[in-house]
Design an enzyme around this catalytic site. Structure first.
Site, short mmCIF file in Angstrom:
data_model
loop_
_atom_site.label_atom_id
_atom_site.label_comp_id
_atom_site.label_asym_id
_atom_site.label_seq_id
_atom_site.Cartn_x
_atom_site.Cartn_y
_atom_site.Cartn_z
N ASP A 45 72.38 74.84 149.66
CA ASP A 45 70.99 74.92 150.10
C ASP A 45 70.73 73.90 151.22
O ASP A 45 71.43 72.87 151.31
CB ASP A 45 70.04 74.60 148.94
N TYR A 73 79.51 67.67 141.86
CA TYR A 73 78.28 67.27 142.53
C TYR A 73 77.83 65.89 142.07
O TYR A 73 78.13 65.47 140.95
CB TYR A 73 77.13 68.24 142.20
N ASP A 87 63.37 72.36 142.60
CA ASP A 87 63.80 71.20 143.38
C ASP A 87 62.58 70.61 144.10
O ASP A 87 61.45 71.07 143.92
CB ASP A 87 64.93 71.56 144.37
N ARG A 185 69.99 73.06 140.02
CA ARG A 185 68.51 73.10 139.93
C ARG A 185 68.06 73.59 138.55
O ARG A 185 67.12 73.06 137.97
CB ARG A 185 67.95 74.04 141.00
#
Length: 314
Positions: A45, A73, A87, A185
């Site tokens: 994203d 991540y 988010d 998310r």
């Protein structure tokens, strides 16, 4: 060579900056190397940064093989508010108190570690999931609510990096190793609800995609500086990126592979590969194909007539 083709066939890893989409990265790589055939493996994203593997030329055909890998991540989860996008980019849809115990490192560490395992996860309303031919994010923008089915995903490992306060709100920084199709998310949203509060993802950085890590990445500015002539200096080894065994082509096998004819699974002796597995076919420092083992033969899976550059000596 057709217009818009540079003759380059390579993989590169880009450290995607914040604020640009994965497609923006593709366009900038196209301009940098003068090649229209560019694609990425595994979308990030605009609000996320980090490892984005990009295929150039024939290497675009590796995308499907590379996106099947696990990803790592570093994520920041902010408590107290839930948003429609899960988010920080979205509108706040719910505000909830944050239990004081969630600010304790010991408590937070135990909760995060417990995330490891399999989960049924509902993707974010604003996602690229398609339902009856319509993208979820398009429906959400139009005020339509699509029924998104939960998906079975896996957290291979989860670790609390720090527990802190920012602008008066509690934030957990966590390190995650997750399976394909995992939405961080969604994890932030579900974590807030499970703890009797609300939460959303406020920062995300991908540190590994399959076998490709941040230290193998280059910046878009560096790629523009190197151009087509200097690309080999930052090209990934496609075999290492795939993590598959190697079969060196010998004699007339290169012609056989170019024509899509089966070849022996082993140049001589016992077949060293598992039946049904995939093998990288290599010749003169180039990846010529990824073929599947079928008994004592290798059968075509995906071939690269010009070869993908960057294979290091083994």
């Amino acid at each position: 060579m057709r217009r818009g083709e540079s003759g380059i066939n390579a993989l590169v890893a880009v450290d995607k900056p914040l604020g640009c989409s994965s497609h923006d990265v593709v366009n900038r790589v196209r301009r940098a190397v003068g090649e229209r055939r560019v694609g990425h493996a595994g979308t990030l994203d605009p609000a996320a940064s980090g490892v984005l593997v990009v295929g150039i030329g024939q290497a675009t055909r590796l995308s499907a093989l590379l996106t099947s890998e696990v990803k790592c991540y570093e994520a920041s989860i902010r408590f107290g508010r839930e948003t429609n996008t899960d988010d920080a980019e979205g509108e706040v849809t719910r505000v909830a108190e944050v239990p004081a115990r969630l600010g304790e490192e010991a408590v937070a560490g135990v909760v995060v570690a417990s995330l490891a395992g399999e989960h049924d996860q509902v993707p974010p309303a604003f996602s690229a999931i398609s339902v009856n031919g319509k993208r979820a994010y398009k429906a959400a923008r139009e005020g339509e609510s699509l029924e998104l089915e939960p998906r079975r995903v896996r957290v291979l490992s989860a670790e609390l990096l720090r527990c802190r306060h920012e602008d008066g709100e509690l934030v957990w920084d966590v390190a995650l190793e997750v399976s394909k199709g995992f939405y961080v998310r969604s994890l932030a949203r579900d974590l807030g609800r499970s703890l009797g509060s609300a939460a959303h993802l406020c920062a995300l950085r991908r540190t590994r995609a399959g076998n490709v890590t941040l230290d193998q990445c280059t910046s878009l500015e560096r790629l523009a500086e190197l151009g087509a002539t200097g690309l080999s200096r930052v090209a990934l080894d496609p075999v290492a990126a795939l993590g598959l065994p190697v079969r060196q082509l010998v004699g007339e096998e290169l012609d056989d592979v170019a024509c899509g004819r089966r070849i022996r699974a082993a140049a001589q002796g016992v077949v060293p590969y598992e039946d049904g597995s995939s093998v990288c076919l290599v010749h003169d420092g180039r990846l010529m194909g990824v073929w599947r083992v079928g008994g004592r033969a290798l059968v075509p899976q995906v071939s690269f007539p010009s070869g993908i550059e960057g294979v290091r000596a083994r």
